[in-house]
Design a protein around this motif. Structure first.
Motif, PDB file in Angstrom:
ATOM      1  N   PRO A   1      -6.476   0.280   0.374  1.00  0.00           N
ATOM      2  CA  PRO A   1      -6.261  -0.727  -0.670  1.00  0.00           C
ATOM      3  C   PRO A   1      -7.514  -0.926  -1.505  1.00  0.00           C
ATOM      4  CG  PRO A   1      -6.546  -1.775   1.471  1.00  0.00           C
ATOM      5  CD  PRO A   1      -6.484  -0.297   1.724  1.00  0.00           C
TER       6      PRO A   1
ATOM      7  N   TYR B   1      -4.404   1.175  -5.417  1.00  0.00           N
ATOM      8  CA  TYR B   1      -4.588   1.843  -4.128  1.00  0.00           C
ATOM      9  C   TYR B   1      -5.299   3.161  -4.372  1.00  0.00           C
ATOM     10  CZ  TYR B   1      -0.996  -1.609  -3.197  1.00  0.00           C
ATOM     11  OH  TYR B   1      -0.294  -2.790  -3.130  1.00  0.00           O
TER      12      TYR B   1
ATOM     13  N   GLY C   1       0.819  -1.201   0.000  1.00  0.00           N
ATOM     14  CA  GLY C   1       0.000   0.000   0.000  1.00  0.00           C
ATOM     15  C   GLY C   1       0.853   1.250   0.000  1.00  0.00           C
TER      16      GLY C   1
ATOM     17  N   GLN D   1      -6.044  -6.466  -5.510  1.00  0.00           N
ATOM     18  CA  GLN D   1      -4.856  -7.072  -6.101  1.00  0.00           C
ATOM     19  C   GLN D   1      -5.295  -8.323  -6.826  1.00  0.00           C
ATOM     20  OE1 GLN D   1      -0.959  -6.921  -4.223  1.00  0.00           O
ATOM     21  NE2 GLN D   1      -0.727  -9.127  -4.487  1.00  0.00           N
TER      22      GLN D   1
ATOM     23  N   ALA E   1      -2.159  -4.303  -8.770  1.00  0.00           N
ATOM     24  CA  ALA E   1      -2.757  -3.800  -7.524  1.00  0.00           C
ATOM     25  C   ALA E   1      -3.153  -2.349  -7.718  1.00  0.00           C
ATOM     26  CB  ALA E   1      -1.773  -3.924  -6.361  1.00  0.00           C
TER      27      ALA E   1
ATOM     28  N   GLN F   1       3.863  -8.027  -2.860  1.00  0.00           N
ATOM     29  CA  GLN F   1       3.377  -6.810  -2.215  1.00  0.00           C
ATOM     30  C   GLN F   1       4.163  -5.614  -2.765  1.00  0.00           C
ATOM     31  OE1 GLN F   1       0.759  -6.704  -0.250  1.00  0.00           O
ATOM     32  NE2 GLN F   1       0.535  -8.923  -0.003  1.00  0.00           N
TER      33      GLN F   1
END
Length: 378
Positions: free
Chosen positions: A212, A206, A92, A215, A204, A156
């Motif tokens: 968030p 944000y 994030g 994803q 992903a 991530q």
């Protein structure tokens, strides 16, 4: 001989696809006699299922697929994988550097990780201490254990200290898919041929407030006619897994639209407006909504990061395909024929490409128009 079972129906691409949930494949000779048969169960990404040795009776799972050569690597008899590594901090947007710990419920596994977008391998960096994330970065991790297939990869993205009022989109993929001359999207040599290529990526989003969005795993292709020649390419993204094994994204990509299901969407770099406003096409379509009875594509500007590097402003757009027609207009996919006719300014229309359904009814219509007197009212 390597045959791609992807349903594209051209050259060595078959006109059918195989299910990752298990299926049966049979080989017959020209007289219809069965030559060979295999029934397979659930499959996992980047693991091949094949004979353990050329012509052998036994089958196994290979961590390292060997297309075009003998199955001479190590194999296991079951599809059991090492567990997915856990991250102490979710990806994030963060205002300050942070520390990220990786862990596994199985203490016997080794966790390997990368920071460049590549898939972790057995010889990638071994996780031994918390990772200090001081600037925007991508972390991919995977567990390895003796006697098991390597575990699923976990990805991530950490966006550090970036102030923006736009959503942020992260695309993570093998660096080779971007830069290698033999397979990269961002290599301008022979760029037309690269439009047909497809590469896996993790996507992903944000939201502007830092929360968030989603994803998902996706297949990525180049998109457009002029955008493919720009430093910022336009990308088409096709969802392959978005939680619980779904191949559709359930998320309100466009806050001003009551649209919540997407099998694909575009990250458009503005194409012909790339050197201008970068939003003229989307703004023009938005201005028509509610005033003209024409189909439009929803529009939202985002900041794009690729493997943790800033790639500038792109626009999320609906992709006009069969799902667009089903979602927007309730089209029955079983009754829909979607055809593409390119245009060459020197030679006129090019060959028809079938995107969905078939071209039979269209070709019959064209034949009728060419053979009948359209002045007759009936």
């Amino acid at each position: 001989m390597l045959i791609w079972a992807d349903g594209r129906d051209s050259d060595l691409h078959s006109n059918f696809r195989l299910s990752r949930n298990g299926e049966e494949v049979a080989l017959y000779d020209r007289d219809g006699f069965l030559v060979d048969l295999v029934r397979f169960g659930d499959q996992v990404e980047d693991v091949s299922y094949g004979r353990v040795g050329d012509g052998a009776a036994d089958w196994g799972f290979f961590q390292q697929p060997t297309p075009g050569r003998s199955n001479d690597g190590e194999s296991v008899t079951t599809i059991t994988q090492a567990p997915v590594p856990q991250f102490s901090q979710a990806g994030g947007r963060y205002q300050a550097p942070l520390e990220v710990e990786l862990s596994s419920p199985d203490a016997a596994v080794e966790i390997r990780y990368t920071l460049d977008g590549s898939r972790p391998k057995a010889d990638s960096a071994l996780y031994e201490a918390p990772l200090e994330i001081a600037e925007t970065a991508v972390v991919r991790a995977r567990a390895f254990a003796t006697g098991l297939l390597a575990g699923p990869m976990s990805t991530q993205t950490y966006i550090i200290g970036e102030e923006t009022q736009l959503p942020v989109v992260s695309v993570v993929t093998e660096p080779a898919h971007l830069w290698y001359p033999e397979m990269g999207f961002y290599v301008d040599e022979n760029i037309e041929a690269r439009k047909d290529w497809e590469r896996p990526a993790t996507i992903a989003l944000y939201e502007p407030d830092g929360s968030p969005g989603f994803q998902a795993e996706a297949a990525m292709r180049l998109f457009g006619r002029s955008a493919i020649r720009l430093p910022q390419k336009s990308l088409a993204l096709f969802i392959t897994e978005a939680g619980r094994g779904d191949d559709r994204l359930t998320y309100q990509l466009f806050p001003d639209q009551d649209l919540f299901q997407f099998s694909s969407f575009l990250l458009r770099s503005a194409s012909d407006d790339w050197g201008g406003t970068m939003l003229r096409d989307g703004f023009g379509q938005a201005a028509l909504e509610g005033h003209m009875d024409v189909g439009t594509q929803a529009f939202r500007s985002v900041l794009l990061y690729v493997n943790g590097d800033y790639f500038g402003i792109h626009n999320i757009r609906e992709k006009q395909n069969e799902d667009y027609l089903a979602t927007r207009y309730g089209a029955d996919l079983d009754e829909l024929d979607l055809l593409f006719v390119g245009y060459n300014h020197d030679d006129g229309p090019t060959d028809i490409e079938v995107l969905h359904g078939d071209a039979g009814d269209y070709e019959a219509l064209v034949a009728f128009v060419q053979s009948q007197d359209l002045a007759a009212p009936e």
